[in-house]
Design an enzyme around this catalytic site. Structure first.
Site, mmCIF file in Angstrom:
data_model
loop_
_atom_site.group_PDB
_atom_site.id
_atom_site.type_symbol
_atom_site.label_atom_id
_atom_site.label_comp_id
_atom_site.label_asym_id
_atom_site.label_seq_id
_atom_site.Cartn_x
_atom_site.Cartn_y
_atom_site.Cartn_z
ATOM 1 N N ASP A 28 -1.858 -1.170 -3.955
ATOM 2 C CA ASP A 28 -2.166 -0.389 -5.146
ATOM 3 C C ASP A 28 -1.049 -0.519 -6.180
ATOM 4 O OD1 ASP A 28 -0.189 1.328 -4.043
ATOM 5 O OD2 ASP A 28 -1.736 2.280 -2.801
ATOM 6 N N GLU A 70 -7.716 -19.226 -17.504
ATOM 7 C CA GLU A 70 -8.025 -19.938 -16.266
ATOM 8 C C GLU A 70 -9.064 -20.995 -16.633
ATOM 9 O OE1 GLU A 70 -9.613 -19.262 -11.700
ATOM 10 O OE2 GLU A 70 -10.649 -18.330 -13.366
ATOM 11 N N ASP A 130 -9.970 -14.765 -16.974
ATOM 12 C CA ASP A 130 -10.738 -15.332 -15.863
ATOM 13 C C ASP A 130 -11.770 -16.338 -16.399
ATOM 14 O OD1 ASP A 130 -11.306 -15.020 -12.941
ATOM 15 O OD2 ASP A 130 -13.298 -14.468 -13.673
ATOM 16 N N ASP A 178 0.861 -1.193 0.000
ATOM 17 C CA ASP A 178 0.000 0.000 0.000
ATOM 18 C C ASP A 178 0.895 1.241 0.000
ATOM 19 O OD1 ASP A 178 -1.828 2.009 0.522
ATOM 20 O OD2 ASP A 178 -2.000 1.517 2.664
ATOM 21 N N ASP A 225 -3.959 3.848 2.699
ATOM 22 C CA ASP A 225 -5.394 3.591 2.929
ATOM 23 C C ASP A 225 -5.642 2.138 3.345
ATOM 24 O OD1 ASP A 225 -4.994 2.226 0.598
ATOM 25 O OD2 ASP A 225 -6.538 3.255 -0.562
HETATM 26 C C1 NOJ Z 1 -11.746 -16.793 -10.642
HETATM 27 C C2 NOJ Z 1 -11.050 -15.782 -9.785
HETATM 28 O O1 NOJ Z 1 -9.723 -16.202 -9.563
HETATM 29 C C3 NOJ Z 1 -11.858 -15.644 -8.522
HETATM 30 O O2 NOJ Z 1 -11.167 -14.886 -7.544
HETATM 31 C C4 NOJ Z 1 -13.182 -15.032 -8.897
HETATM 32 O O3 NOJ Z 1 -14.003 -14.954 -7.740
HETATM 33 C C5 NOJ Z 1 -13.911 -15.874 -9.954
HETATM 34 N N1 NOJ Z 1 -13.048 -16.260 -11.026
HETATM 35 C C6 NOJ Z 1 -15.069 -15.130 -10.563
HETATM 36 O O4 NOJ Z 1 -14.623 -14.072 -11.363
#
Ligand code: NOJ
Length: 535
Positions: free
Chosen positions: A37, A282, A210, A29, A33
């Protein structure tokens, strides 16, 4: 000592790269705060660079109401002021590039925040809307007035939420505040081409995508089959327990989802360095053959293989998950032991020594290794205290034991009370100090976990370009041997020392535990043996 063969075919930079995952809220940080960041990342680049990593992946820093700590995005092109602004981002990119590292932006294409202007417009337009309504997935109620099918949300409850104005349900694989986008709508695809172009223009070298397996759903919305209760227990993590009762046949990993990546890649510009942007998906899938589909020609460059993030410290079980994909996709699984959603390996496996020993094999697998911040320090899980718990998912599902807070506590940079993370109360409590202390303490100790990781990665940088993409894994009782060309990794998974089986002419390049008898492999120890001349 290995040297790079002059005739070796050039490999993409990411082939055996080490990619450091920054969980932005918890790295450092800079403005007091209590929340990490982008400037905090810049301030800690010496640490990251000294590890010898090739790239940094930063978790979402976009504007977000924070129902899923940033994975509920309300502006895909913006930067949440809590994390910085476009200038900070540009400075981070420049600093990384000057230091020879690349940057991956974590994009969230499966869903938006419910506050995103697209969703707000879809609501305002109502059921007959023509501009934004079809950006999302809407369906009429079933005959009994309930949700259109039995799909469950990963974070608990039905995957459908009732919208009273239009008298329709909308789909969300995660929270109701995270409505799923309709990727069968070409306009959504075009929006995403423009979003990725924006970040490439600002200097991104690639993306972590993601839930890349989630983007398309079966158009007829059939019910998912119900699992036997014993089977449901074994479903991969990433969902709360109450969401594990169904086989995910129709709502994830649809056969045609992989084509989206071929199409997307064809539209993306080159990066500032003139490279194709690196696409890392992912892919939370149980079956490695299904992961391989995302890698066949022209799709993703690499896909995360969720085999090693839950494996126990056991030679036979580890041998099972160290899978080498088929020759077509070899070298393209994304390997890891942890991330911001998983328990810390030093806790899960029982000790930092065990975690490092297992990393020594997983790192040597062909493909990038994703090193989660704090793993290099041997960080252990934060104990979840109901009064300070933060993970909204676990709180809402009432499953505190599943809280992802455990892996998200701030990095202990120093031994001082604020641990050098922030001058304010941190957004999430500090965890216990790792066995070898804070980063500052570990830096000054040659045999600390941090310095063992550093020497591992220095050795890796010298070795990796000489290795083939094929591997062989063998195990006998507690001894596991992974062979990749001239490199043999041996790990003792037992609690007693074993004789080290050193092939003739092999040199021990690295050992996970300092000192000791060179002829034995101690409990929870790994060794890297190198046999010159071996292909
Ligand atoms: C995978 C992410 O790593 C996780 O943190 C997130 O909650 C879910 N996808 C939904 O976006």
């Amino acid at each position: 000592m290995p040297t790079r063969s002059p005739t070796a075919t050039p490999r993409p930079w990411w082939r055996d790269a080490v990619i450091y995952e920054v969980y932005i809220r918890s790295l450092a940080d800079s403005d007091g705060d209590g929340t990490g960041d982008l400037q905090g990342v810049i301030d800690r680049l010496d640490h990251i660079q000294a590890l010898g990593v090739d790239a940094v992946w930063i978790t979402p820093f976009f504007p977000s109401p924070g129902h899923d700590h940033g994975y509920d995005v309300s502006d895909f092109r913006g930067i949440d002021p809590a994390f910085g602004d476009t200038d900070t981002f540009r400075r981070l990119v420049d600093e990384l590039h000057e230091r020879g590292m690349r940057l991956l932006v974590d994009v969230v294409p499966n869903h938006t925040s419910h506050e995103h202007p697209w969703f707000q417009a879809a609501l305002a337009e109502g059921r007959d809307g023509v501009d934004y309504r079809d950006y999302y997935l809407w369906a009429d109620p079933a005959g009994d007035g309930g949700p259109p099918n039995n799909w469950l949300a990963n974070f608990g409850g039905s995957a459908w939420t009732w919208e009273p104005e239009s008298e329709q349900y909308y789909l969300h694989a995660y929270l109701p505040e995270q409505p799923d986008l309709n990727w069968r709508n070409p306009r959504v695809f075009e929006e995403w081409v423009a979003i990725l172009e924006h970040w490439i223009e600002l200097g991104a070298d690639g993306f972590r995508i993601d839930v890349a397996h989630n983007l398309l759903k079966h158009p007829d919305l059939p019910d998912n089959p119900v699992l036997e209760p014993t089977r449901a227990e074994n479903v991969p993590a990433g969902r709360v327990r109450s969401a594990r009762g169904l086989a995910r046949v129709y709502d994830v990993d649809q056969d045609d989802v992989v084509d989206l990546y071929t199409q997307l890649r064809a539209r993306l510009p080159r990066t500032h360095a003139g490279e194709d942007p690196f696409l890392l998906g992912e892919t939370v899938l149980e079956n490695p053959e299904r992961v391989e589909r995302y890698l066949e020609s022209g799709r993703l460059d690499a896909a995360m293989w969720f085999g090693t993030d839950r494996v126990p410290f056991d030679a036979a079980e580890v041998a099972q998950v160290l899978r080498t994909p088929s020759p077509d996709t070899a070298g393209r699984f994304g390997w890891f032991l942890s991330n911001h959603d998983r328990a810390r390996p030093a806790s899960r496996l029982g000790s930092a020594d065990r975690a490092l020993a297992l990393s020594a094999a997983v790192l040597a697998m062909p493909g990038p290794y994703l090193l989660y911040q704090g793993e290099e320090l041997g960080m252990i899980d934060l104990e979840i205290d109901p009064s300070t718990a933060r993970d909204p998912i676990a709180l809402r599902a009432g499953e505190l034991d599943a809280s992802r807070d455990r892996a998200r506590s701030p990095i202990p940079w120093t031994d001082e009370p604020g641990r050098g993370f922030s001058s304010a109360e941190p957004w999430l409590a500090h965890g216990p100090l790792p066995e070898h202390g804070s980063a500052a303490t570990q830096r000054g100790n040659d045999t600390s976990h941090l310095n063992r990781w550093r020497s591992l990665l220095t050795t890796w940088a010298r070795l990796r370009d000489t290795l083939p993409v094929s591997t062989a894994v063998d195990h006998h009782d507690d001894l596991l041997t992974l062979t990749r060309g001239a490199l043999a990794v041996q790990i003792n998974f037992g609690t007693e020392a074993l004789p080290l089986k050193r092939p003739a002419g092999a040199e021990a390049l690295w050992r996970s535990q300092p000192g000791g008898d060179p002829a034995t492999l101690r409990a929870a120890e790994a060794v890297w043996l190198y046999r010159p001349g071996e292909q």
